[in-house]
Design a protein around this motif. Structure first.
Motif, PDB file in Angstrom:
ATOM      1  N   ASP A  97       0.850  -1.191   0.000  1.00  0.00           N
ATOM      2  CA  ASP A  97       0.000   0.000   0.000  1.00  0.00           C
ATOM      3  C   ASP A  97       0.884   1.238   0.000  1.00  0.00           C
ATOM      4  O   ASP A  97       1.663   1.457   0.933  1.00  0.00           O
ATOM      5  N   GLU A  98       0.760   2.059  -1.042  1.00  0.00           N
ATOM      6  CA  GLU A  98       1.665   3.191  -1.216  1.00  0.00           C
ATOM      7  C   GLU A  98       1.491   4.240  -0.128  1.00  0.00           C
ATOM      8  O   GLU A  98       2.473   4.748   0.433  1.00  0.00           O
ATOM      9  N   ALA A  99       0.257   4.579   0.201  1.00  0.00           N
ATOM     10  CA  ALA A  99       0.024   5.613   1.211  1.00  0.00           C
ATOM     11  C   ALA A  99       0.520   5.157   2.582  1.00  0.00           C
ATOM     12  O   ALA A  99       1.178   5.914   3.308  1.00  0.00           O
ATOM     13  N   PHE A 100       0.208   3.919   2.920  1.00  0.00           N
ATOM     14  CA  PHE A 100       0.640   3.400   4.213  1.00  0.00           C
ATOM     15  C   PHE A 100       2.160   3.290   4.267  1.00  0.00           C
ATOM     16  O   PHE A 100       2.778   3.507   5.315  1.00  0.00           O
ATOM     17  N   PHE A 101       2.786   2.970   3.152  1.00  0.00           N
ATOM     18  CA  PHE A 101       4.244   2.893   3.103  1.00  0.00           C
ATOM     19  C   PHE A 101       4.869   4.249   3.439  1.00  0.00           C
ATOM     20  O   PHE A 101       5.797   4.335   4.250  1.00  0.00           O
ATOM     21  N   HIS A 102       4.358   5.309   2.836  1.00  0.00           N
ATOM     22  CA  HIS A 102       4.952   6.626   3.061  1.00  0.00           C
ATOM     23  C   HIS A 102       4.744   7.097   4.501  1.00  0.00           C
ATOM     24  O   HIS A 102       5.659   7.665   5.113  1.00  0.00           O
ATOM     25  N   ILE A 103       3.574   6.866   5.058  1.00  0.00           N
ATOM     26  CA  ILE A 103       3.352   7.331   6.426  1.00  0.00           C
ATOM     27  C   ILE A 103       4.143   6.480   7.418  1.00  0.00           C
ATOM     28  O   ILE A 103       4.593   6.967   8.465  1.00  0.00           O
ATOM     29  N   LEU A 104       4.352   5.210   7.101  1.00  0.00           N
ATOM     30  CA  LEU A 104       5.157   4.361   7.974  1.00  0.00           C
ATOM     31  C   LEU A 104       6.625   4.773   7.926  1.00  0.00           C
ATOM     32  O   LEU A 104       7.309   4.792   8.957  1.00  0.00           O
ATOM     33  N   PHE A 124      11.416  12.992   6.574  1.00  0.00           N
ATOM     34  CA  PHE A 124      10.165  12.870   7.325  1.00  0.00           C
ATOM     35  C   PHE A 124       9.066  13.690   6.661  1.00  0.00           C
ATOM     36  O   PHE A 124       7.948  13.206   6.459  1.00  0.00           O
ATOM     37  N   TYR A 125       9.362  14.937   6.317  1.00  0.00           N
ATOM     38  CA  TYR A 125       8.354  15.805   5.707  1.00  0.00           C
ATOM     39  C   TYR A 125       7.988  15.325   4.299  1.00  0.00           C
ATOM     40  O   TYR A 125       6.836  15.455   3.869  1.00  0.00           O
ATOM     41  N   PHE A 126       8.962  14.769   3.586  1.00  0.00           N
ATOM     42  CA  PHE A 126       8.666  14.249   2.250  1.00  0.00           C
ATOM     43  C   PHE A 126       7.682  13.082   2.332  1.00  0.00           C
ATOM     44  O   PHE A 126       6.659  13.062   1.638  1.00  0.00           O
ATOM     45  N   TYR A 127       7.997  12.101   3.194  1.00  0.00           N
ATOM     46  CA  TYR A 127       7.124  10.933   3.306  1.00  0.00           C
ATOM     47  C   TYR A 127       5.746  11.320   3.827  1.00  0.00           C
ATOM     48  O   TYR A 127       4.718  10.817   3.353  1.00  0.00           O
ATOM     49  N   ARG A 128       5.706  12.210   4.799  1.00  0.00           N
ATOM     50  CA  ARG A 128       4.406  12.607   5.338  1.00  0.00           C
ATOM     51  C   ARG A 128       3.587  13.363   4.294  1.00  0.00           C
ATOM     52  O   ARG A 128       2.372  13.169   4.174  1.00  0.00           O
ATOM     53  N   GLY A 129       4.252  14.225   3.521  1.00  0.00           N
ATOM     54  CA  GLY A 129       3.536  14.955   2.477  1.00  0.00           C
ATOM     55  C   GLY A 129       2.967  14.031   1.415  1.00  0.00           C
ATOM     56  O   GLY A 129       1.817  14.206   0.969  1.00  0.00           O
ATOM     57  N   GLN A 130       3.758  13.047   0.998  1.00  0.00           N
ATOM     58  CA  GLN A 130       3.263  12.087   0.015  1.00  0.00           C
ATOM     59  C   GLN A 130       2.074  11.303   0.561  1.00  0.00           C
ATOM     60  O   GLN A 130       1.090  11.054  -0.149  1.00  0.00           O
ATOM     61  N   ALA A 131       2.158  10.905   1.830  1.00  0.00           N
ATOM     62  CA  ALA A 131       1.060  10.142   2.426  1.00  0.00           C
ATOM     63  C   ALA A 131      -0.214  10.974   2.507  1.00  0.00           C
ATOM     64  O   ALA A 131      -1.315  10.482   2.217  1.00  0.00           O
ATOM     65  N   ILE A 132      -0.087  12.236   2.898  1.00  0.00           N
ATOM     66  CA  ILE A 132      -1.267  13.100   3.002  1.00  0.00           C
ATOM     67  C   ILE A 132      -1.894  13.328   1.627  1.00  0.00           C
ATOM     68  O   ILE A 132      -3.127  13.324   1.472  1.00  0.00           O
ATOM     69  N   GLN A 133      -1.061  13.513   0.610  1.00  0.00           N
ATOM     70  CA  GLN A 133      -1.583  13.717  -0.742  1.00  0.00           C
ATOM     71  C   GLN A 133      -2.367  12.495  -1.215  1.00  0.00           C
ATOM     72  O   GLN A 133      -3.488  12.617  -1.739  1.00  0.00           O
ATOM     73  N   LEU A 134      -1.799  11.305  -1.022  1.00  0.00           N
ATOM     74  CA  LEU A 134      -2.495  10.082  -1.422  1.00  0.00           C
ATOM     75  C   LEU A 134      -3.749   9.861  -0.585  1.00  0.00           C
ATOM     76  O   LEU A 134      -4.779   9.385  -1.095  1.00  0.00           O
ATOM     77  N   LEU A 135      -3.662  10.213   0.693  1.00  0.00           N
ATOM     78  CA  LEU A 135      -4.809  10.024   1.573  1.00  0.00           C
ATOM     79  C   LEU A 135      -5.968  10.931   1.177  1.00  0.00           C
ATOM     80  O   LEU A 135      -7.134  10.509   1.183  1.00  0.00           O
ATOM     81  N   ASN A 136      -5.679  12.168   0.812  1.00  0.00           N
ATOM     82  CA  ASN A 136      -6.741  13.079   0.377  1.00  0.00           C
ATOM     83  C   ASN A 136      -7.433  12.561  -0.881  1.00  0.00           C
ATOM     84  O   ASN A 136      -8.661  12.682  -1.025  1.00  0.00           O
ATOM     85  N   GLN A 137      -6.663  11.990  -1.790  1.00  0.00           N
ATOM     86  CA  GLN A 137      -7.261  11.430  -3.004  1.00  0.00           C
ATOM     87  C   GLN A 137      -8.189  10.261  -2.670  1.00  0.00           C
ATOM     88  O   GLN A 137      -9.270  10.128  -3.253  1.00  0.00           O
ATOM     89  N   ARG A 138      -7.783   9.431  -1.726  1.00  0.00           N
ATOM     90  CA  ARG A 138      -8.616   8.280  -1.365  1.00  0.00           C
ATOM     91  C   ARG A 138      -9.883   8.718  -0.635  1.00  0.00           C
ATOM     92  O   ARG A 138     -10.956   8.143  -0.838  1.00  0.00           O
ATOM     93  N   ILE A 139      -9.748   9.713   0.221  1.00  0.00           N
ATOM     94  CA  ILE A 139     -10.930  10.203   0.932  1.00  0.00           C
ATOM     95  C   ILE A 139     -11.930  10.800  -0.054  1.00  0.00           C
ATOM     96  O   ILE A 139     -13.154  10.627   0.080  1.00  0.00           O
ATOM     97  N   ALA A 140     -11.410  11.493  -1.064  1.00  0.00           N
ATOM     98  CA  ALA A 140     -12.303  12.060  -2.080  1.00  0.00           C
ATOM     99  C   ALA A 140     -13.038  10.965  -2.846  1.00  0.00           C
ATOM    100  O   ALA A 140     -14.195  11.152  -3.261  1.00  0.00           O
ATOM    101  N   ARG A 141     -12.394   9.818  -3.026  1.00  0.00           N
ATOM    102  CA  ARG A 141     -13.041   8.703  -3.723  1.00  0.00           C
ATOM    103  C   ARG A 141     -13.930   7.878  -2.799  1.00  0.00           C
ATOM    104  O   ARG A 141     -14.685   7.026  -3.268  1.00  0.00           O
ATOM    105  N   ILE A 152      -4.600   6.625   8.052  1.00  0.00           N
ATOM    106  CA  ILE A 152      -5.270   7.640   8.873  1.00  0.00           C
ATOM    107  C   ILE A 152      -4.863   7.492  10.335  1.00  0.00           C
ATOM    108  O   ILE A 152      -4.567   8.475  11.029  1.00  0.00           O
ATOM    109  N   TYR A 153      -4.827   6.253  10.795  1.00  0.00           N
ATOM    110  CA  TYR A 153      -4.469   6.007  12.197  1.00  0.00           C
ATOM    111  C   TYR A 153      -3.060   6.496  12.503  1.00  0.00           C
ATOM    112  O   TYR A 153      -2.819   7.196  13.491  1.00  0.00           O
ATOM    113  N   MET A 154      -2.111   6.145  11.644  1.00  0.00           N
ATOM    114  CA  MET A 154      -0.728   6.521  11.924  1.00  0.00           C
ATOM    115  C   MET A 154      -0.510   8.016  11.729  1.00  0.00           C
ATOM    116  O   MET A 154       0.284   8.635  12.444  1.00  0.00           O
ATOM    117  N   SER A 155      -1.226   8.621  10.793  1.00  0.00           N
ATOM    118  CA  SER A 155      -1.117  10.072  10.620  1.00  0.00           C
ATOM    119  C   SER A 155      -1.584  10.792  11.875  1.00  0.00           C
ATOM    120  O   SER A 155      -0.968  11.762  12.325  1.00  0.00           O
TER     121      SER A 155
END
Length: 400
Positions: A97-104, A124-141, A152-155
């Motif tokens: 899972d790409e989003a979970f990978f970046h936040i982990l 840290f900021y790069f991985y967190r930013g990528q995770a948030i971007q992917l997470l926003n796309q999934r929430i929109a879907r 979401i939990y780890m964020s």
């Protein structure tokens, strides 16, 4: 002063020679150059130290921050049953899972920075930013798959200013669920230990100490079997007790032994030193945390201070030889340099009394408190302990 001839003894000075002096000078210059290169310019983002101190949690020399996070995963968390950072079961899922990978990876980078006492690195900021971007796309879907929920939990766990207050899910009174059924040897040993403590202190904490012995033996045996590959670390069902849950119950069970609620009526030193030593054992052996953890020498210092101020120290050394020898070895491995001579001297006293000189026998004797059956015991002493256990075990409820 030379005692044989009554004259001042001479001190001989040996010249190191120009070659040795040049080599020492080059090393000093190299250290100065390295320190100058590692200093950050004003406004430059923080980064993890490529050469951590000698007492770092995981000594390594990564070539990049990505490699640093990878080594932190493989060295610090992969081989531990109760990881100090993100659970190692998460990494196989994160690969899928790409989003979970970046936040982990962001969480791992944050934890590594915390252990090294540095500011958060750029990755840290790069991985967190990528995770948030992917997470926003999934929430929109409207996605609600496992990877999204974990992200979401780890964020939330990373961004919280304080720990959330959650209802406890561990029943510390249900010891059979977390410790497992005690063997006949464990029941006998725990009851005998509790009875000896009760006869010496007349304290109800003796029963608590007997239960702690039950947990120490069963969980230590479980840890050995997991590392030997005999059983799996993960339970078969999701709702079953994890290994870290078992250790948590043991740590809570140890708490009444050392925690002083009423300063005017402190527990007997034998209980407090046992509780503190159990904490060191839990942190270093069961939780597999670094021995350099600051709490370890602090606890060892408390044990030394308590024993030094105890007027019954010699009586304790004679009455509870296995217990005190175990404590001396556990504390000696993590104590500060100024405290180690005390633990070494007390251990030496016990070993001299027992006439133990062989190195292998000394190591076995150090484990005799938890595993007396792994040593060759005289038949007379074992028979006397069995009779004591059978005659006075009514006050103990281990395994009942």
């Amino acid at each position: 002063m030379d005692p044989k001839i009554g004259k001042p003894s001479r001190q001989i000075k040996i010249s190191t020679g120009p070659y040795v002096r040049r080599r020492q000078h080059r090393k000093a210059q190299a250290r100065i150059k390295h320190n100058d290169q590692t200093e950050l310019e004003p406004g430059e983002p923080a980064r993890l130290s490529p050469i951590p101190a000698s007492k770092a949690v995981a000594p390594y020399s990564p070539r990049s921050e990505t490699e640093d996070s990878h080594i932190h995963i493989t060295v610090v968390t992969e081989r531990t049953l109760t990881p100090v950072g993100p659970r190692f079961e998460w990494y196989p899922l994160a690969v899928r899972d790409e989003a979970f990978f970046h936040i982990l990876m962001a969480s791992t980078s944050s934890h590594a920075a915390y252990l090294q006492k540095v500011e958060l690195p750029r990755n840290f900021y790069f991985y967190r930013g990528q995770a948030i971007q992917l997470l926003n796309q999934r929430i929109a879907r409207g996605d609600c798959d496992e990877g999204t929920i974990n992200t979401i939990y780890m964020s939330a766990a990373i961004t919280l200013d304080s720990k959330p207050i959650l209802a406890p899910t561990i029943d510390v009174t249900d010891l059979k669920t977390y410790f497992g059924l005690p063997s006949s040897a464990t029941i006998s040993h725990a009851k005998t230990f509790g009875t000896r403590l009760y006869n010496f202190t007349n304290s109800p904490l003796s029963n608590q100490a007997a239960k702690v012995m039950w947990g120490l033996r069963n969980i230590s045996q479980l840890s050995e079997e997991i590392h030997a590959g005999k059983i799996r670390a993960e339970p078969n069902l999701a709702f079953e007790a994890q290994f870290t849950d078992r250790v948590e119950v043991l740590e809570r069970l140890v708490h009444p032994l050392w925690h002083v609620e009423n300063p005017g009526a402190e527990q007997h030193p034998v209980f407090r030193t046992l509780g503190w030593t159990c904490l060191i054992y839990i942190y270093t052996v069961l939780r597999e945390l670094p021995k350099e953890l600051g709490i370890n020498p602090t606890l060892a210092g408390r044990i030394r201070g308590t024993l030094e101020s105890c007027p019954e120290l010699n009586v304790l050394l004679a009455t509870f030889q296995d217990l005190l020898l175990w404590e001396m070895f556990i504390c000696g491995r993590v104590a500060d340099d100024r405290d180690r001579p005390f633990f070494a001297s007390q251990a030496t006293k016990i070993l001299l009394i027992r006439r133990v000189e062989d190195a292998n026998e000394i190591l076995k004797a150090a484990e005799g408190f938890i595993w007396p059956e792994r040593q060759v015991q005289p038949s007379s002493s074992s028979n006397s302990e069995d009779s004591l256990s059978g005659s006075e075990s009514g006050a103990m409820d281990v395994g009942d």
